[in-house]
Scaffold this motif. Structure first.
Motif, short mmCIF file in Angstrom:
data_model
loop_
_atom_site.label_atom_id
_atom_site.label_comp_id
_atom_site.label_asym_id
_atom_site.label_seq_id
_atom_site.Cartn_x
_atom_site.Cartn_y
_atom_site.Cartn_z
N LYS A 228 0.82 -1.22 0.00
CA LYS A 228 0.00 0.00 0.00
C LYS A 228 0.84 1.27 0.00
O LYS A 228 0.31 2.36 -0.19
CB LYS A 228 -0.94 0.00 1.20
N VAL A 233 -0.54 2.88 -5.73
CA VAL A 233 -1.63 2.93 -4.76
C VAL A 233 -1.90 4.37 -4.34
O VAL A 233 -3.07 4.79 -4.22
CB VAL A 233 -1.30 2.05 -3.54
N GLN A 234 -0.85 5.13 -4.13
CA GLN A 234 -1.04 6.54 -3.79
C GLN A 234 -1.68 7.30 -4.94
O GLN A 234 -2.50 8.21 -4.72
CB GLN A 234 0.32 7.16 -3.42
N ARG A 237 -5.34 6.53 -4.92
CA ARG A 237 -6.00 7.26 -3.84
C ARG A 237 -6.21 8.72 -4.23
O ARG A 237 -7.25 9.33 -3.94
CB ARG A 237 -5.18 7.15 -2.56
N ALA A 241 -10.05 6.83 -5.78
CA ALA A 241 -10.46 5.43 -5.62
C ALA A 241 -10.80 5.14 -4.17
O ALA A 241 -10.12 5.61 -3.25
CB ALA A 241 -9.35 4.50 -6.10
N GLY A 242 -11.84 4.36 -3.95
CA GLY A 242 -12.25 4.00 -2.61
C GLY A 242 -11.37 2.93 -2.01
O GLY A 242 -10.51 2.32 -2.69
N ASN A 243 -11.55 2.67 -0.72
CA ASN A 243 -10.72 1.67 -0.04
C ASN A 243 -10.93 0.28 -0.61
O ASN A 243 -9.96 -0.49 -0.76
CB ASN A 243 -11.04 1.69 1.46
N MET A 246 -9.11 0.03 -4.02
CA MET A 246 -7.65 -0.01 -3.86
C MET A 246 -7.20 -1.35 -3.28
O MET A 246 -6.18 -1.91 -3.70
CB MET A 246 -7.20 1.14 -2.96
N HIS A 250 -5.59 -3.10 -6.48
CA HIS A 250 -4.20 -2.64 -6.51
C HIS A 250 -3.33 -3.29 -5.44
O HIS A 250 -2.17 -3.61 -5.71
CB HIS A 250 -4.15 -1.11 -6.35
#
Length: 339
Positions: A228, A233-234, A237, A241-243, A246, A250
């Motif tokens: 993460k 991933v950053q 975000r 993108a929602g949790n 992700m 990802h």
């Protein structure tokens, strides 16, 4: 500036590109000679390749395709995978290589050696050791596969969520996992399974999952924490993108490799644990056919009839070794640092 006293050739355009001037090497091995050699090499490659050589480049392989490329050329993986495939096939269809009944016994043939049609001899009850060895693969493979799937799913889910969200849930999971790590496996099996009266494989599977998920959860947690923090991933975000997206799109695909390696190696360990518990009398119980039960029955007769112990113990050792070798090969393929 062109020389006014020097006549220009016909068709000369002062604005257009000037013709290339011939440059001769100095012969002293200096920078100019090196540059000329490189230019000639590049020009020769371009001429050899031709105009049609600039086609589409080969698409780079992903982690999984690159790992499969490495595994296909690893003899350890090929041998262990072929052996595991054979064990899985005979555990599903044991009648392919054993036509007898593992529960059909004749006391008149108790502890006899090999005979025509019975290459492994007979045990104390007069049962065919070859048939029981073949049918014993079903219980061991079933326990190993089901326990590994249960521990991997439960541990990956809990460890992945704890590593992704952190906070008090992560701390709570770590403390609970430490408690389970402090429970001795064999002693816990003696206490937990001694009160179970079922003769099926499911109590043993449930016990192994209960004590096996903390190891998978710790591996999954660390892998998710590392994944993460990557740039993609950053970026996801930052794009909103929602949790859930992700984590599933990802993080999880890039964090599952260590879990697969640990689960593959643990599968062989779980098979050995089932045999140990069955040997102690608290694992699988008759009429279930198990290598651990046969080893337990043959332990007291090792001097009089060593063949009773040799064949089930050998089958158990080869099976555990095959899964451990497979896990090592998968680990080497999925970890670029080990190549």
């Amino acid at each position: 500036m062109p020389d006014p006293e020097r006549p220009e050739p016909a068709g000369y355009d002062p604005v257009g590109p000037r013709p290339k001037e011939a440059v001769s090497p100095t012969g002293q091995g200096g920078p100019m000679d090196l540059a000329l050699d490189e230019a000639e090499s590049v020009e020769g490659i371009e001429k050899t390749a031709g105009p049609g050589a600039g086609g589409p480049r080969e698409r780079p392989r992903s982690l999984w395709s690159d790992a499969w490329h490495q595994l296909r050329r690893n003899p350890v993986f090929v041998i262990s995978a072929a052996l595991i495939l054979f064990l899985v096939v005979i555990s599903i269809w044991p009648q392919l290589i054993a036509s007898g009944d593992p529960l059909q016994c004749d006391l008149a043939k108790s502890q006899q050696g090999s005979a025509p049609g019975h290459p492994f001899g007979y045990d104390t009850q007069g049962c065919d050791v070859y048939t029981r060895t073949v049918y014993g693969a079903r219980a061991s493979i079933t326990v190993g596969v089901c326990a590994t799937l249960g521990a991997a799913l439960l541990g990956s889910a809990l460890g992945g969520l704890a590593g992704f969200f952190g906070g008090w849930g992560d701390s709570l999971l770590s403390r609970v996992a430490d408690i389970f790590f402090g429970i001795p496996v064999v002693l816990g099996g003696l206490v937990f399974l001694s009160v179970v009266t079922s003769t099926t494989v499911w109590p043993v599977v449930g016990f192994i999952v209960l004590l096996g998920w903390p190891q998978i959860a710790r591996i999954a947690r660390g892998s998710v924490i590392t994944a993460k923090q990557n740039d993609y991933v950053q970026a996801a975000r930052a794009l909103g993108a929602g949790n859930a997206r992700m984590l599933l799109r990802h993080v999880a695909p890039n964090a599952v490799a260590p879990v697969i390696v640990v689960a593959t190696i643990a599968l062989g360990t779980y098979i050995a644990l089932e045999a140990t518990l069955s040997f102690l009398g608290v694992g699988l119980r008759p009429p279930t056919v198990s290598w651990g039960i046969d080893i337990s029955n043959a332990a007291s007769q090792i001097r009089n009839a060593p063949h009773m112990l040799l064949w089930p113990a050998g089958a158990l050792s080869i099976t555990v070794l095959a899964f451990i070798m497979l896990g090592d090969a998968v680990r080497d393929a999925l970890d670029p640092k080990l190549r």
